[in-house]
Each structure stands twice: as structure tokens, then as C-alpha cells.
Design a protein around this motif. Structure first.
Motif, PDB file in Angstrom:
ATOM      1  N   LEU A  99      57.325  47.314  36.483  1.00 36.42           N
ATOM      2  CA  LEU A  99      58.256  45.949  36.509  1.00 36.42           C
ATOM      3  C   LEU A  99      57.048  45.025  37.160  1.00 36.42           C
ATOM      4  O   LEU A  99      57.473  43.770  37.363  1.00 36.42           O
ATOM      5  N   TYR A 100      56.196  45.530  37.986  1.00 34.99           N
ATOM      6  CA  TYR A 100      55.254  44.549  38.527  1.00 34.99           C
ATOM      7  C   TYR A 100      54.212  44.045  37.455  1.00 34.99           C
ATOM      8  O   TYR A 100      53.866  44.596  36.561  1.00 34.99           O
ATOM      9  N   ASP A 101      54.212  42.723  37.692  1.00 39.53           N
ATOM     10  CA  ASP A 101      53.075  41.994  36.754  1.00 39.53           C
ATOM     11  C   ASP A 101      51.508  42.380  36.856  1.00 39.53           C
ATOM     12  O   ASP A 101      50.950  42.397  35.811  1.00 39.53           O
ATOM     13  N   ILE A 102      50.923  42.543  38.018  1.00 39.31           N
ATOM     14  CA  ILE A 102      49.635  43.178  38.246  1.00 39.31           C
ATOM     15  C   ILE A 102      49.670  44.331  39.055  1.00 39.31           C
ATOM     16  O   ILE A 102      50.418  44.690  39.974  1.00 39.31           O
ATOM     17  N   ILE A 103      49.104  45.200  38.388  1.00 39.50           N
ATOM     18  CA  ILE A 103      48.670  46.461  39.362  1.00 39.50           C
ATOM     19  C   ILE A 103      47.359  46.681  39.761  1.00 39.50           C
ATOM     20  O   ILE A 103      46.352  46.354  38.923  1.00 39.50           O
ATOM     21  N   ALA A 104      46.941  46.912  41.017  1.00 39.79           N
ATOM     22  CA  ALA A 104      45.570  47.042  41.463  1.00 39.79           C
ATOM     23  C   ALA A 104      45.707  48.138  42.399  1.00 39.79           C
ATOM     24  O   ALA A 104      46.642  48.751  42.810  1.00 39.79           O
ATOM     25  N   VAL A 105      44.230  48.702  42.151  1.00 44.28           N
ATOM     26  CA  VAL A 105      44.141  50.130  42.623  1.00 44.28           C
ATOM     27  C   VAL A 105      42.968  49.819  43.868  1.00 44.28           C
ATOM     28  O   VAL A 105      41.926  49.020  43.772  1.00 44.28           O
ATOM     29  N   TYR A 151      38.947  44.028  36.240  1.00 39.39           N
ATOM     30  CA  TYR A 151      38.346  43.058  36.887  1.00 39.39           C
ATOM     31  C   TYR A 151      38.033  43.601  38.481  1.00 39.39           C
ATOM     32  O   TYR A 151      39.087  44.234  38.766  1.00 39.39           O
ATOM     33  N   PHE A 152      37.119  43.145  39.075  1.00 37.95           N
ATOM     34  CA  PHE A 152      36.812  43.663  40.532  1.00 37.95           C
ATOM     35  C   PHE A 152      37.303  42.621  41.289  1.00 37.95           C
ATOM     36  O   PHE A 152      36.930  41.526  41.174  1.00 37.95           O
ATOM     37  N   THR A 228      43.029  38.288  34.017  1.00 35.20           N
ATOM     38  CA  THR A 228      43.864  39.565  34.619  1.00 35.20           C
ATOM     39  C   THR A 228      45.516  39.402  34.383  1.00 35.20           C
ATOM     40  O   THR A 228      45.808  40.490  33.882  1.00 35.20           O
ATOM     41  N   ILE A 229      45.831  38.298  34.516  1.00 35.22           N
ATOM     42  CA  ILE A 229      47.169  38.068  34.163  1.00 35.22           C
ATOM     43  C   ILE A 229      47.563  38.447  33.044  1.00 35.22           C
ATOM     44  O   ILE A 229      48.651  39.261  32.809  1.00 35.22           O
ATOM     45  N   LEU A 230      46.878  38.050  31.753  1.00 40.49           N
ATOM     46  CA  LEU A 230      47.164  38.451  30.573  1.00 40.49           C
ATOM     47  C   LEU A 230      47.038  39.850  30.380  1.00 40.49           C
ATOM     48  O   LEU A 230      47.927  40.535  29.693  1.00 40.49           O
ATOM     49  N   ARG A 235      49.914  45.151  29.408  1.00 42.09           N
ATOM     50  CA  ARG A 235      49.992  46.419  29.837  1.00 42.09           C
ATOM     51  C   ARG A 235      51.495  46.578  29.912  1.00 42.09           C
ATOM     52  O   ARG A 235      52.004  47.749  29.695  1.00 42.09           O
ATOM     53  N   LYS A 236      52.239  45.427  30.370  1.00 43.31           N
ATOM     54  CA  LYS A 236      53.580  45.898  30.587  1.00 43.31           C
ATOM     55  C   LYS A 236      54.437  46.003  29.281  1.00 43.31           C
ATOM     56  O   LYS A 236      55.305  46.692  29.157  1.00 43.31           O
TER      57      LYS A 236
END
Lengths: 267, 166
Positions: A99-105, A151-152, A228-230, A235-236
Motif C-alpha cells: 500500500l505504500y507509494d514508494i519503497i526504499a531500502v 535510483y540512489f 521514482t514516483i512512476l 510496482r503497485k
């Protein structure tokens, strides 16, 4: 031209502080802001809560200065991983993460950096700016990440606050630049107060300090953020492929889809 | 052509508390910017940027600052501006930050930009007003200031107002 976006605004429990941060961001000219939840696995296992929808938190979003649109607020999740077993959470089909728009690690070791760039299904890989990197970047995983559209991310608020942090930020950023040649970089703040935010042109100028060229620095704040948003949106929403084949024979046979892959679109 | 080329950087000082506005004066801003350059670029940077560095214009009410530097070193200056964190003057410390609005080659281009920018600000200010009385007061205050070039009104007004030239 893509609007400017700031993809890392730490979400604290203080609602009024967040509101003033959002207003400051809108005044400076940012069109989109992502509220960040950081999950650290070193502490005991935390449940990943559902993202709070921004429209519940803020009844009225401020209007971006220079346009007449409202500020777009997205939700983002950052996972701080220091162990390969933590990544299993991403691979599982837990619905809360989706459900999150962006996932980062945020990888802490070289092996995890490799895994994040090559196989993990994320949008952003955070680069540590507060201490000397324990590993060197290598070309193969970075190139694979660029091909996959990952993206970094570099933060700039530690650079503003403290002199030693500034040195680490610049050295880590420059070592990344030498490998990736300035592509696929996103610069964002981790501002906790409105005074730590900087306008988008200022952030692009800070990118010059990090070794980017002028066009790359501007892209790091605008075009790459939009990409990144796209990436997060695709991904969603996209899970599979519908493959239809037009048969030239009878018309009745076209009603049923050939049983190749059905699309599992999630709401 | 032997002419010194300069770059004029137009910035806005954004402070949180209203009392911080009293800190804004040209020497304070100049020292703060020089400090930031020294911290980021060291002695070399400080020396390069001080060749023709001055604060050309300062408006404490709106927080607008116009800085000048040589064209070759304006990159150094622009990339050090985000590092300014506070202004100090007469013992008062005021946490704030500078946000660049425009970089131009002449004062005239910066002035043109500033006029457009202020017009847009006036529009948003008028939109945020809740009642008609505040709007009237803002219009009165804008109309009552007189410049030789005349001050044009924003497009938001309903009635016809003549520009005041004096």
C-alpha cells in the motif's frame, strides 16, 4: 518540466510540525512530498502498519507557490536492513507493504547492496551519508540497478547541520558518482524542521558540490524524482500480463481470454 | 571587451519567528555568507568569492537580498548559500535560511524578476485573506506607496484601480 519533489520527509508523531513542514515545502516550490516511515530491524520485530492516508492527516493541503495545484503527499517506507533474512519481508506478499507509494531500502553491507540492486523489488536505494561507507561500490550491481530503473538517494540535511557529516556526505557521494557517472541520483532532505528545508534550486546547487554536472543536478531534484514516483506506481499496480491473441476464425471464440496469464490487478 | 562581468544573486531570507526580521542587515548577511563559503570551500573559496562580493540591496520587511560576485565564481557562491543557518547581528542570533530566487547578469534583470515575484506573492496574499476588510486594507497599503515608475496592481481585483504615479 517535471515539478520538484522532495522524497524524504520523516514522519513523526507531531502533526503540527508536519503541517508547518508541508507548508514550508509548498512555499519553496515543491510539487510533491513523500512522508517517510523508517523501519529498523535491529530492534525487535516491528509490525509494519498500514500507511496513513495523507488526506486523513491533513484536511487541507497547501497550494504550491507558482502553480495553482495542491501539494501532492505520498507515503514511503524505508527498510534498514543489515541481514539477508530481513529482506524476506519484501518478497512476501504482505499486503501492508504494497500500500505504500514508494519503497526504499537502506543496505548496510556489500552483499545486501548487491541484493538490493539486482533482485529486490524496491524503488530507491539509500546511500549512507552519516558515516564512512563500509564497502566500496562496484560497477556490476550499480549498472544493473540503473537498467532496472532503481535510483540512489542522497540526503542533504546532515551536510547542512554538521561539518564532519558534510565530509562523509561529499566523499560518499563522489565515490558513487565515479561509478554511476551521475545517472539515477535523487537528492532529498530528511528535514525534521522547516528550517532544514532548502529550495529546489538550492538543492540542485548542492548537487554541484557532490560532483554532479549542472543538468544532472537539476534532474536529480525533478525528473528523477518523478521517475521514482512512476516506478512506485507501476510496482503497485502491475502484477502480470494479459496476452490476447486475435483469432481470425469464428467470432464466438474471442469471448474467452486464452489461458495464458490473467492480470491480478490489486486495488 | 575589458569589462568585469558580475553575477547578481537574488535571495530571500526565510525565518520562522517574526522577531527574526530585526536581525536582517547587510553586514550580518555578508558575514553569514562569507562564513558559509569558508566552511565549505576554505581559504581559497573565501578569497575567490571576496573579490567583488557585496550585498547590493536588502529589504528587511520582505527579506529580499541581492548579492554580487564575479561571474567566474558564482558557482562557488551559489553552492555555499544553502549552508547558511543563522544570522547574527548585535548579539542577536536568528535561525533562518536563504533560498535563491534568481541569478542574473545585471541588476535590472533581477529587478524585473523581483517585480514579477512580488506580484505573484500579492496574488497569493489576497487569496488567503478571509474577509473583505483585510483585502481592502491590503489594497490601500499597496496603493498608498508611491514610486516614480508607478506600481501596477495584481489581476485579482474586481474594481478598476488606477496606478498611482507620483
Amino acid at each position: 518540466m517535471a515539478g520538484f519533489a522532495d522524497l524524504n520527509v520523516p514522519q513523526g508523531p507531531d502533526k503540527k510540525g508536519l503541517q508547518s513542514l508541508l507548508e514550508a515545502a509548498a512555499r519553496l516550490g515543491y510539487s510533491a512530498v513523500a512522508l517517510n516511515h523508517v523501519i529498523d530491524f535491529k530492534e525487535k520485530k516491528q509490525e509494519i502498519a498500514k500507511p496513513v492516508s495523507p488526506s486523513e492527516l491533513f484536511p487541507s493541503l497547501p497550494i504550491v507557490q507558482g502553480t495553482s495545484k495542491q501539494l501532492k503527499v505520498l507515503t514511503r517506507l524505508t527498510l534498514v536492513v543489515s541481514d539477508p533474512s530481513h529482506c524476506n519481508l519484501l518478497r512476501s506478499t504482505s499486503s501492508n507493504i504494497r500500500l505504500y507509494d514508494i519503497i526504499a531500502v537502506f543496505p548496510k553491507t556489500e552483499k545486501l547492496f548487491h541484493i538490493a540492486c539486482t533482485t529486490l523489488d524496491v524503488d530507491l536505494v539509500c546511500i549512507n551519508v552519516t558515516e564512512k561507507l563500509p564497502f566500496y561500490f562496484r560497477r556490476p550491481p550499480v549498472n544493473m540497478a540503473i537498467d532496472r530503473g532503481i535510483y540512489f538517494e542522497l540526503l542533504y540535511t546532515p551536510a547542512i547541520k554538521d561539518s564532519t557529516m558534510r565530509r562523509y556526505t561529499i566523499s560518499n557521494a563522489i565515490s558513487l558518482m565515479q561509478i554511476c557517472k551521475g545517472k539515477n541520483i535523487v537528492i532529498s532532505s530528511a528535514a525534521e524542521r522547516p528550517l532544514e528545508l532548502r529550495g529546489p534550486y538550492d538543492v540542485a546547487n548542492l548537487g554541484l558540490l557532490f560532483g554532479l554536472s549542472e543538468s544532472e543536478a537539476k534532474a536529480a531534484v525533478s525528473t528523477n524524482c518523478r521517475a521514482t514516483i512512476l516506478h512506485g506506481e507501476t510496482r503497485k499496480s502491475a502484477c502480470g500480463v494479459v496476452y490476447t491473441v486475435k483469432k481470425l476464425r469464428k467470432v464466438e471464440e474471442e469471448e474467452t481470454l486464452p489461458a495464458c496469464k490473467k492480470a491480478k490487478t490489486q486495488a | 571587451m575589458v569589462r568585469f562581468k558580475n553575477r547578481y544573486v537574488l535571495c530571500e531570507v526565510v525565518a520562522e519567528e517574526p522577531r527574526g526580521r530585526h536581525c536582517i542587515e547587510d553586514r550580518a548577511v555578508g558575514t553569514a555568507v562569507r562564513d558559509a563559503i569558508a566552511r565549505a570551500y576554505g581559504d581559497y573559496g573565501l578569497a575567490c568569492c571576496s573579490v567583488s562580493f557585496t550585498v547590493k540591496y536588502l529589504n528587511a520587511y520582505t527579506g529580499t537580498v541581492l548579492l554580487r560576485c564575479r561571474k567566474d565564481f558564482h558557482r562557488l557562491l551559489c553552492s555555499a548559500l544553502p549552508l547558511v543557518r543563522q544570522l547574527e547581528s548585535r548579539g542577536l542570533r536568528c535561525p533562518c535560511f536563504l533560498s535563491t530566487l534568481h541569478v542574473g547578469g545585471t541588476i535590472r534583470s533581477c529587478q524585473k524578476f523581483l517585480i514579477q515575484h512580488n506580484r505573484r506573492q500579492l496574488l497569493t496574499l489576497l487569496q488567503n485573506c478571509t474577509n473583505e476588510e483585510e483585502r481592502q486594507r491590503i489594497r490601500q497599503s499597496v496603493l498608498s506607496c508611491s514610486l516614480t515608475e508607478g506600481q501596477s496592481q495584481s489581476g485579482d481585483e474586481e474594481e478598476e484601480d488606477d496606478t498611482e504615479t507620483d
